[in-house]
Design a protein around this motif. Structure first.
Motif, PDB file in Angstrom:
ATOM      1  N   ILE A  63       0.819  -1.199   0.000  1.00 65.30           N
ATOM      2  CA  ILE A  63       0.000   0.000   0.000  1.00 65.30           C
ATOM      3  C   ILE A  63       0.866   1.268   0.000  1.00 65.30           C
ATOM      4  O   ILE A  63       0.495   2.276  -0.588  1.00 65.30           O
ATOM      5  N   THR A  64       2.048   1.195   0.591  1.00 70.74           N
ATOM      6  CA  THR A  64       2.935   2.362   0.640  1.00 70.74           C
ATOM      7  C   THR A  64       3.504   2.716  -0.730  1.00 70.74           C
ATOM      8  O   THR A  64       4.012   3.815  -0.919  1.00 70.74           O
ATOM      9  N   PRO A  67      -0.232   4.562  -5.814  1.00 70.40           N
ATOM     10  CA  PRO A  67      -0.567   5.980  -5.996  1.00 70.40           C
ATOM     11  C   PRO A  67      -1.683   6.393  -5.036  1.00 70.40           C
ATOM     12  O   PRO A  67      -2.600   5.615  -4.783  1.00 70.40           O
ATOM     13  N   HIS A  68      -1.585   7.586  -4.521  1.00 70.81           N
ATOM     14  CA  HIS A  68      -2.622   8.107  -3.616  1.00 70.81           C
ATOM     15  C   HIS A  68      -3.732   8.704  -4.466  1.00 70.81           C
ATOM     16  O   HIS A  68      -3.442   9.422  -5.413  1.00 70.81           O
ATOM     17  N   PRO A  69      -4.949   8.437  -4.271  1.00 63.41           N
ATOM     18  CA  PRO A  69      -5.646   7.693  -3.237  1.00 63.41           C
ATOM     19  C   PRO A  69      -6.123   6.325  -3.730  1.00 63.41           C
ATOM     20  O   PRO A  69      -7.254   5.926  -3.459  1.00 63.41           O
ATOM     21  N   GLU A  71      -7.216   2.593  -4.164  1.00 59.10           N
ATOM     22  CA  GLU A  71      -7.670   1.568  -3.234  1.00 59.10           C
ATOM     23  C   GLU A  71      -7.041   0.236  -3.606  1.00 59.10           C
ATOM     24  O   GLU A  71      -6.626   0.033  -4.746  1.00 59.10           O
ATOM     25  N   ARG A  96       5.312  -1.288  -7.784  1.00 58.21           N
ATOM     26  CA  ARG A  96       4.558  -0.035  -7.589  1.00 58.21           C
ATOM     27  C   ARG A  96       3.478  -0.057  -8.659  1.00 58.21           C
ATOM     28  O   ARG A  96       3.754  -0.052  -9.848  1.00 58.21           O
ATOM     29  N   GLU A  99      -1.293   4.003 -11.594  1.00 59.69           N
ATOM     30  CA  GLU A  99      -2.550   4.644 -11.202  1.00 59.69           C
ATOM     31  C   GLU A  99      -3.641   4.376 -12.226  1.00 59.69           C
ATOM     32  O   GLU A  99      -3.439   4.508 -13.424  1.00 59.69           O
TER      33      GLU A  99
END
Length: 104
Positions: A63-64, A67-69, A71, A96, A99
């Protein structure tokens, strides 16, 4: 289906197979490689993946490194991402996720 689940043993390569081909996995997936895979397990810290074209490799998208946000993708979803690390201790390819590139 529960929100979180460990990968089903039938979807995870045997640990001796993963150990045996680990050097080839690292060679086939250098840092920065673009990968595609299917989510086989989902935990609060990330998702486990089987990677296309690399038998006996296990990926982990934590999760780290999402990409933010974004899910956590659901079990069975197909995702893409970039190799960011090789975890020799547990023979995992750290990914990683890209997005907005989740299907399924």
């Amino acid at each position: 289906m529960p929100e979180f689940s460990w990968p089903d043993r039938s979807q995870v390569p045997a640990s001796d197979a993963v150990d045996r081909i680990w050097p080839a996995t690292v060679s086939a997936l250098p840092l920065g490689s673009h990968v595609c895979g299917r989510v086989i397990g989902r935990q609060p810290f990330g998702v486990f993946l089987v990677l296309d074209g690399v038998p006996n490799a296990v990926g982990l998208a934590e999760i780290t490194a999402m990409p933010h946000p974004m899910e956590l993708p659901a079990v069975g979803a197909t995702v893409t991402g970039e190799v960011i690390r090789h975890a020799d201790r547990n023979r995992q390819v750290k990914i990683r996720l890209d997005e907005g590139n989740v299907s399924g």
